[in-house]
Motif scaffolding. Structure first.
Motif, PDB file in Angstrom:
ATOM      1  N   PRO A 194       0.844  -1.200   0.000  1.00  0.00           N
ATOM      2  CA  PRO A 194       0.000   0.000   0.000  1.00  0.00           C
ATOM      3  C   PRO A 194       0.882   1.254   0.000  1.00  0.00           C
ATOM      4  CG  PRO A 194      -0.213  -1.253   2.075  1.00  0.00           C
ATOM      5  CD  PRO A 194       0.949  -1.816   1.336  1.00  0.00           C
ATOM      6  N   VAL A 195       0.689   2.114  -0.996  1.00  0.00           N
ATOM      7  CA  VAL A 195       1.466   3.363  -1.079  1.00  0.00           C
ATOM      8  C   VAL A 195       0.482   4.514  -0.834  1.00  0.00           C
ATOM      9  CG1 VAL A 195       2.927   4.814  -2.546  1.00  0.00           C
ATOM     10  CG2 VAL A 195       3.100   2.318  -2.712  1.00  0.00           C
ATOM     11  N   ILE A 196       0.621   5.155   0.328  1.00  0.00           N
ATOM     12  CA  ILE A 196      -0.332   6.203   0.737  1.00  0.00           C
ATOM     13  C   ILE A 196       0.396   7.545   0.687  1.00  0.00           C
ATOM     14  CG2 ILE A 196      -1.817   7.019   2.616  1.00  0.00           C
ATOM     15  CD1 ILE A 196      -1.891   4.118   3.664  1.00  0.00           C
ATOM     16  N   SER A 197      -0.095   8.452  -0.157  1.00  0.00           N
ATOM     17  CA  SER A 197       0.605   9.726  -0.329  1.00  0.00           C
ATOM     18  C   SER A 197      -0.245  10.876   0.223  1.00  0.00           C
ATOM     19  CB  SER A 197       0.887   9.945  -1.817  1.00  0.00           C
ATOM     20  OG  SER A 197       1.488  11.194  -2.018  1.00  0.00           O
TER      21      SER A 197
ATOM     22  N   ARG B 143       7.015  -6.119  -8.010  1.00  0.00           N
ATOM     23  CA  ARG B 143       6.174  -5.990  -6.814  1.00  0.00           C
ATOM     24  C   ARG B 143       4.848  -5.341  -7.197  1.00  0.00           C
ATOM     25  NH1 ARG B 143       8.790  -6.166  -2.082  1.00  0.00           N
ATOM     26  NH2 ARG B 143       6.704  -6.775  -1.440  1.00  0.00           N
ATOM     27  N   GLU B 144       3.770  -5.822  -6.596  1.00  0.00           N
ATOM     28  CA  GLU B 144       2.468  -5.220  -6.871  1.00  0.00           C
ATOM     29  C   GLU B 144       2.165  -4.171  -5.799  1.00  0.00           C
ATOM     30  OE1 GLU B 144      -2.129  -6.533  -7.617  1.00  0.00           O
ATOM     31  OE2 GLU B 144      -0.653  -8.115  -7.345  1.00  0.00           O
ATOM     32  N   ALA B 145       1.703  -2.989  -6.251  1.00  0.00           N
ATOM     33  CA  ALA B 145       1.388  -1.922  -5.295  1.00  0.00           C
ATOM     34  C   ALA B 145      -0.051  -1.470  -5.502  1.00  0.00           C
ATOM     35  CB  ALA B 145       2.332  -0.752  -5.499  1.00  0.00           C
ATOM     36  N   LYS B 146      -0.645  -0.910  -4.442  1.00  0.00           N
ATOM     37  CA  LYS B 146      -1.930  -0.221  -4.601  1.00  0.00           C
ATOM     38  C   LYS B 146      -1.713   1.209  -4.111  1.00  0.00           C
ATOM     39  CE  LYS B 146      -6.848  -0.228  -3.907  1.00  0.00           C
ATOM     40  NZ  LYS B 146      -8.061  -0.867  -3.450  1.00  0.00           N
ATOM     41  N   TYR B 147      -2.158   2.145  -4.914  1.00  0.00           N
ATOM     42  CA  TYR B 147      -1.856   3.555  -4.666  1.00  0.00           C
ATOM     43  C   TYR B 147      -3.052   4.268  -4.050  1.00  0.00           C
ATOM     44  CZ  TYR B 147      -0.423   8.353  -5.977  1.00  0.00           C
ATOM     45  OH  TYR B 147      -0.082   9.686  -5.985  1.00  0.00           O
ATOM     46  N   PHE B 148      -2.786   4.998  -2.945  1.00  0.00           N
ATOM     47  CA  PHE B 148      -3.839   5.759  -2.262  1.00  0.00           C
ATOM     48  C   PHE B 148      -3.414   7.230  -2.171  1.00  0.00           C
ATOM     49  CE2 PHE B 148      -3.881   1.431  -0.564  1.00  0.00           C
ATOM     50  CZ  PHE B 148      -5.222   1.062  -0.690  1.00  0.00           C
TER      51      PHE B 148
ATOM     52  N   LEU C 206      -5.846   9.659  10.095  1.00  0.00           N
ATOM     53  CA  LEU C 206      -5.946   8.283  10.619  1.00  0.00           C
ATOM     54  C   LEU C 206      -6.916   7.452   9.771  1.00  0.00           C
ATOM     55  CD1 LEU C 206      -5.880   9.012  14.457  1.00  0.00           C
ATOM     56  CD2 LEU C 206      -4.099   7.890  13.107  1.00  0.00           C
ATOM     57  N   LEU C 207      -8.010   8.067   9.317  1.00  0.00           N
ATOM     58  CA  LEU C 207      -8.962   7.335   8.463  1.00  0.00           C
ATOM     59  C   LEU C 207      -8.291   6.952   7.140  1.00  0.00           C
ATOM     60  CD1 LEU C 207     -12.230   9.397   9.053  1.00  0.00           C
ATOM     61  CD2 LEU C 207     -11.842   7.014   9.698  1.00  0.00           C
ATOM     62  N   ALA C 208      -7.491   7.869   6.593  1.00  0.00           N
ATOM     63  CA  ALA C 208      -6.795   7.573   5.325  1.00  0.00           C
ATOM     64  C   ALA C 208      -5.774   6.455   5.549  1.00  0.00           C
ATOM     65  CB  ALA C 208      -6.115   8.835   4.791  1.00  0.00           C
ATOM     66  N   ALA C 209      -5.051   6.515   6.675  1.00  0.00           N
ATOM     67  CA  ALA C 209      -4.034   5.490   6.965  1.00  0.00           C
ATOM     68  C   ALA C 209      -4.692   4.119   7.129  1.00  0.00           C
ATOM     69  CB  ALA C 209      -3.273   5.866   8.235  1.00  0.00           C
ATOM     70  N   ASP C 210      -5.922   4.146   7.587  1.00  0.00           N
ATOM     71  CA  ASP C 210      -6.656   2.889   7.858  1.00  0.00           C
ATOM     72  C   ASP C 210      -7.079   2.129   6.604  1.00  0.00           C
ATOM     73  OD1 ASP C 210      -6.538   2.608  10.487  1.00  0.00           O
ATOM     74  OD2 ASP C 210      -8.610   3.205  10.942  1.00  0.00           O
ATOM     75  N   VAL C 211      -6.788   2.667   5.413  1.00  0.00           N
ATOM     76  CA  VAL C 211      -7.142   1.927   4.193  1.00  0.00           C
ATOM     77  C   VAL C 211      -6.396   0.596   4.140  1.00  0.00           C
ATOM     78  CG1 VAL C 211      -7.811   3.875   2.746  1.00  0.00           C
ATOM     79  CG2 VAL C 211      -5.415   3.122   2.785  1.00  0.00           C
ATOM     80  N   SER C 212      -5.313   0.526   4.920  1.00  0.00           N
ATOM     81  CA  SER C 212      -4.546  -0.722   4.947  1.00  0.00           C
ATOM     82  C   SER C 212      -3.883  -0.872   6.317  1.00  0.00           C
ATOM     83  CB  SER C 212      -3.486  -0.678   3.846  1.00  0.00           C
ATOM     84  OG  SER C 212      -2.597  -1.748   4.014  1.00  0.00           O
ATOM     85  N   GLU C 213      -3.552  -2.119   6.649  1.00  0.00           N
ATOM     86  CA  GLU C 213      -2.802  -2.329   7.886  1.00  0.00           C
ATOM     87  C   GLU C 213      -1.310  -2.164   7.593  1.00  0.00           C
ATOM     88  OE1 GLU C 213      -3.968  -6.142   9.321  1.00  0.00           O
ATOM     89  OE2 GLU C 213      -5.865  -5.351  10.068  1.00  0.00           O
ATOM     90  N   ALA C 214      -0.490  -1.986   8.642  1.00  0.00           N
ATOM     91  CA  ALA C 214       0.962  -1.940   8.469  1.00  0.00           C
ATOM     92  C   ALA C 214       1.422  -3.305   7.929  1.00  0.00           C
ATOM     93  CB  ALA C 214       1.634  -1.641   9.808  1.00  0.00           C
ATOM     94  N   PRO C 215       2.462  -3.377   7.116  1.00  0.00           N
ATOM     95  CA  PRO C 215       3.333  -2.279   6.717  1.00  0.00           C
ATOM     96  C   PRO C 215       2.797  -1.522   5.498  1.00  0.00           C
ATOM     97  CG  PRO C 215       4.225  -4.352   5.876  1.00  0.00           C
ATOM     98  CD  PRO C 215       2.987  -4.697   6.642  1.00  0.00           C
TER      99      PRO C 215
END
Ligand SMILES: C[S@@+](CC[C@H](N)C(=O)[O-])C[C@H]1O[C@@H](n2cnc3c(N)ncnc32)[C@H](O)[C@@H]1O
Length: 305
Positions: A74-77, A98-103, A140-149
């Motif tokens: 997960p790539v969160i910008s 590597r497969e990424a999903k962009y947020f 925090l809501l935006a970060a919650d689109v995915s769990e760590a890492p």
């Protein structure tokens, strides 16, 4: 194209009118209208050049940095803009298999659409998040689109458009064990006269609300921020030279001759003050620091300490 909305256009328009009434326009309005976006693009071309080498280096490191990530990355910008630099990282991950999903997270609908469309053109799945990154709850809501890492990006001196002492703490609260944050800062290099592009960029929200350039004058002031050695702020103000009426969200807001409106400010840093903010102040650990070739930017790779 998928965009999740935490901040609606109506909320932004109402907040714009309230900000004009309060004579203080926050950063998000400087990327809102087509005129602002056009002025921002003209202005950002210069930093694109300065940061190209840094981003080539970072993109090359991205597959290694995310080696510990399993599955889709997960790539969160935060404050993604049109996501040009983010795409360098996404492309490097793809080349490394590597497969990424962009947020991309941004308040600007138009820029979010560009960021999502750009990633999709590169065959990367994207979900835009229209949110206010000055709100700890939205972050925090935006970060919650995915769990760590997760791989977080906050670049193009986005930090400098907010109070960095507060904002970096809100960002650090999203960084958990295993996450990586790539963040940059504009380095203070003495007082520089504002360029015509900078003037057009800071004036654009008022121009879009019907104010003409000769209705007033722009004033730029640079001064140290007493709270932290090495921290500098550039404030920009508009002073009306005649009685004006500003039209915002179907309201007519009078601005008397001589009155001032605070426009968006910019924080600049020394390498030391930026490092202190990240480490001592926000509790992150810096694992790499990349200065730009012209010395105008420094980009840090951080993890949770
Ligand atoms: C300085 S630009 C950087 C854009 C991009 N990261 C780059 O490197 O070119 C700041 C970005 O933050 C966004 N932004 C500003 N204030 C915001 C806010 N309160 N909430 C969400 N996004 C915001 C703007 O729309 C813009 O895209």
């Amino acid at each position: 194209m998928n965009i999740e909305v935490l901040l609606t256009e109506t909320e932004i328009a109402d907040e714009f009118a309230e900000s004009v009434e309060a004579r203080d326009l926050p950063e998000k309005f400087f990327y809102w209208t087509p005129l602002s976006i056009q002025s921002w693009k003209a202005l950002s071309t210069r930093s694109e050049e300065a940061l190209r080498e840094t981003w080539e280096k970072l993109a090359a490191k991205a597959p290694d940095l995310t080696r510990g990530f399993t599955g889709i990355i997960p790539v969160i910008s935060f404050g993604a803009g049109e996501g040009l630099r983010d795409r360098e990282v996404l492309k490097a991950l793809k080349v490394a298999g590597r497969e990424a999903k962009y947020f991309p997270v941004d308040s600007s609908q138009a820029l979010l659409e560009m960021a999502c469309a750009g990633a999709e053109d590169d065959d990367c799945e994207a979900l835009g998040i229209k949110a206010d990154i000055s709100s700890p709850m939205h972050l925090l809501l935006a970060a919650d689109v995915s769990e760590a890492p997760r791989l977080y990006l906050m670049v193009g001196n986005t930090l400098g458009g907010f109070d960095p002492l507060d904002q970096i703490k809100h960002i650090a609260a999203c960084v958990h064990k295993g996450d990586i944050l790539i963040i940059d800062a504009n380095i203070h290099a003495g007082t520089v006269e504002p360029s015509e592009e900078q003037k057009r960029f800071v004036f654009a929200p008022l121009a879009a609300a019907g104010v003409a350039p000769d209705d007033g004058e722009l004033q730029f002031t640079a001064r140290p921020d007493e709270r932290l050695d090495g921290l500098h702020i550039i404030t920009r103000r508009f002073q009306a030279l005649r009685d004006l009426t500003i039209r915002a969200a179907a309201r007519e807001i009078p601005l008397a001759r001589g009155e001032r409106i605070l426009l968006n400010f910019r924080y600049l840093f020394t390498a030391e003050s930026f490092r202190w903010l990240l480490t001592e102040h926000a509790g992150l650990r810096v694992v790499a620091e990349i200065p730009s070739a012209d010395g105008r930017f420094v980009t840090a790779v951080c993890i949770k300490a």
